[in-house]
Design an enzyme around this catalytic site. Structure first.
Site, short mmCIF file in Angstrom:
data_model
loop_
_atom_site.label_atom_id
_atom_site.label_comp_id
_atom_site.label_asym_id
_atom_site.label_seq_id
_atom_site.Cartn_x
_atom_site.Cartn_y
_atom_site.Cartn_z
N HIS A 21 0.83 -1.22 0.00
CA HIS A 21 0.00 0.00 0.00
C HIS A 21 0.86 1.26 0.00
O HIS A 21 0.41 2.31 0.44
CB HIS A 21 -0.95 0.04 1.20
N SER A 27 14.65 22.21 -15.36
CA SER A 27 13.44 23.02 -15.54
C SER A 27 13.86 24.38 -16.08
O SER A 27 14.92 24.88 -15.73
CB SER A 27 12.74 23.19 -14.19
N LYS A 65 15.85 22.15 -10.16
CA LYS A 65 15.15 20.93 -10.55
C LYS A 65 16.00 19.98 -11.38
O LYS A 65 16.78 20.38 -12.23
CB LYS A 65 13.89 21.27 -11.37
N GLU A 67 9.33 9.17 -16.28
CA GLU A 67 7.92 9.54 -16.48
C GLU A 67 7.42 9.07 -17.83
O GLU A 67 6.30 8.56 -17.97
CB GLU A 67 7.75 11.05 -16.35
#
Ligand code: ARG
Length: 470
Positions: free
Chosen positions: A168, A289, A295, A302
């Site tokens: 979980h 970024s 970043k 992704e």
């Protein structure tokens, strides 16, 4: 009312099948009908199949050796023209099969017209596409193996590094890094075997089924099957030209594999975040970024998380094309290729990207160990100890441990920081022997059941996989 769009005047009848046609197709008909824009990708397989067919036609005396030689040589010229980008592709010739044959006629003249004896585009496209998908199975097998090796190297390096195991996405029990890496080796090995199974099943040659019923020419289908590396010819001509289950099997295996990749991709996204810091992804697999200078985004991970969508889309598309089609060939089936091409490209790119990322990633051992020791991760070890040392029934041990966890939580400490007195206040039988099971290293070392997370088990599995992967 505006008029419907007018198409330009129809050109002359098709050179390959236009015998009974007085006029050529409407330009829009040509646009919807032509597949050369995408099926040119099958050119090498098409030429390979035609060369095998021509050799067989000569060996069986259906065409002369001289004609077959001219055809086979001419096809090599066509191949080199396509390879070098000089081939004059023509939309009016619809597809790769007729483009190749028409060019062969330009090159060698009359014998080119004998190549299509005892054959149809229906068995021709079936064999071309099978050969192409078979190659993709091989590429997928190679790709999954490379990724298995990358995960195996991670497992080998960190067989005994502790980390939290999750259920979980909540801390469950400590596990080892090596064990987690090997979970993906197992998944990928099943992916690999799915591609191998699909390959074995599709490895029958449909060439010679002709349009749908076979042919009256004395062809030798065993010879063409062998020449093209197939195990045998297909046994039913109707089935041969009308099924695309081999492509669906490839897509299904590709989808399962991409699903596995998406799960590790998601773990990488989580693990590389500032909140987790479990892994460091190298500059080669991250991006910056344009506004936030700090970043480092896990874009490759992704994208890998997302790629399954395309592959599933292709799978649904092909199922939908095939659903309810009466036997045998229908032009619907020309819609079988583009999305399989895209799915295969997607899978190979995804496998290569994941292999690169896994090879380059660095585990943060300290962060893993710290996280492994938090979240009361050894609560199960404590309950098991109560069963073993005090003879409590597991249900009661579970309850006592739950009370101890609540006590520790209230005090803001982890289980090993509770004093013996605090523990005995919950259950008087507890002795200081309990502290031997509350450490994460002890915890993972104790899980020696076959397939468990103990470093000793992980090392055994690493050795086995090294053997398997060579
Ligand atoms: N371009 C066609 C396809 O991909 C080749 C087979 C055409 N056969 C036919 N009878 N029209 O399916």
């Amino acid at each position: 009312m505006t008029n419907p769009p007018q198409s330009p005047p129809a050109p002359a009848a098709n050179a390959m099948w236009g015998g009974r046609f007085a006029a050529g197709p409407d330009a829009i008909m040509q646009a919807i009908n032509a597949s050369i824009g995408f099926d040119r990708r099958l050119y090498a397989q098409d030429i390979q199949g035609s060369r095998a067919h021509a050799a067989m036609l000569a060996a069986t005396g259906i065409v002369t050796n001289k004609d077959a030689e001219a055809i086979r040589e001419g096809l090599l010229t066509v191949l080199s023209e396509i390879d070098s980008g000089t081939f004059p592709f023509r939309t009016d010739l619809e597809d790769i099969h007729m483009n190749v044959e028409a060019r062969l006629k330009d090159l060698i003249g009359e014998p080119a017209g004998r190549l299509h004896t005892a054959r149809s585009r229906n068995d021709q496209v079936a064999v071309d596409f099978r050969l192409w998908v078979r190659d993709q199975c091989d590429a997928a097998i190679t790709g999954t193996q490379a990724l298995m090796r990358a995960f195996l190297a991670q497992a080998d390096a960190g067989a005994d590094w502790v980390m939290p195991g999750f259920t979980h996405l909540q801390t469950a029990q400590p596990v080892t890094w090596g064990h987690h890496m090997l979970a993906y080796v197992e998944m990928l090995s099943r992916d690999r075997s799915r591609f191998a199974d699909a390959r074995a099943r599709m490895n029958e040659c449909p060439l010679g089924a002709a349009a749908l019923a076979g042919t009256s020419f004395p062809i030798d289908r065993h010879a063409t099957a062998a020449a093209l590396g197939f195990a045998r010819p297909t046994a039913n001509s109707l089935d041969s030209v009308s099924d695309r289950d081999f492509a669906l099997e490839f897509l299904s295996a590709a989808g399962i594999c991409a699903m596995h990749l998406s799960r590790f991709a998601e773990e990488l996204v989580i693990w590389s975040s500032a909140q987790f810091r479990f892994v460091h992804l190298s500059d080669r697999w991250t991006t910056g970024s344009s506004i936030m200078p700090q970043k480092k985004n896990p874009d490759a991970a992704e994208l890998l998380r997302a790629k399954l969508g395309r592959i599933l889309g292709a799978t649904v598309a092909l199922f939908t094309v095939m659903k309810g089609l009466p036997l045998t060939y229908s032009k619907d089936m020309q819609e079988d290729k583009e999305q399989v091409f895209d799915a295969a490209d997607t899978l190979m790119l995804a496998l290569a990207a994941m292999t690169g990322m896994v090879g380059d990633m660095t585990a943060n051992r300290e962060a893993l160990a710290t996280a492994a020791a938090s979240g009361f991760s050894t609560a199960t070890d404590l309950a098991d100890w109560l069963v073993r040392a005090l003879g409590l029934p597991f249900r009661e041990a579970h309850h006592v441990t739950g009370t101890l966890v609540a006590r520790a939580e209230a005090l803001g400490v982890d289980l090993p920081a509770l004093t013996l007195a605090q523990m005995q206040a919950v259950h008087p039988g507890i002795t200081d022997g309990v502290f031997t099971v509350l450490g994460v290293d002890n915890s993972v070392a104790s899980r020696t059941s076959y397939g468990g997370t103990a470093p000793a088990q992980v090392r055994t599995q690493v050795a086995r996989w090294k053997e398997v992967l060579g």
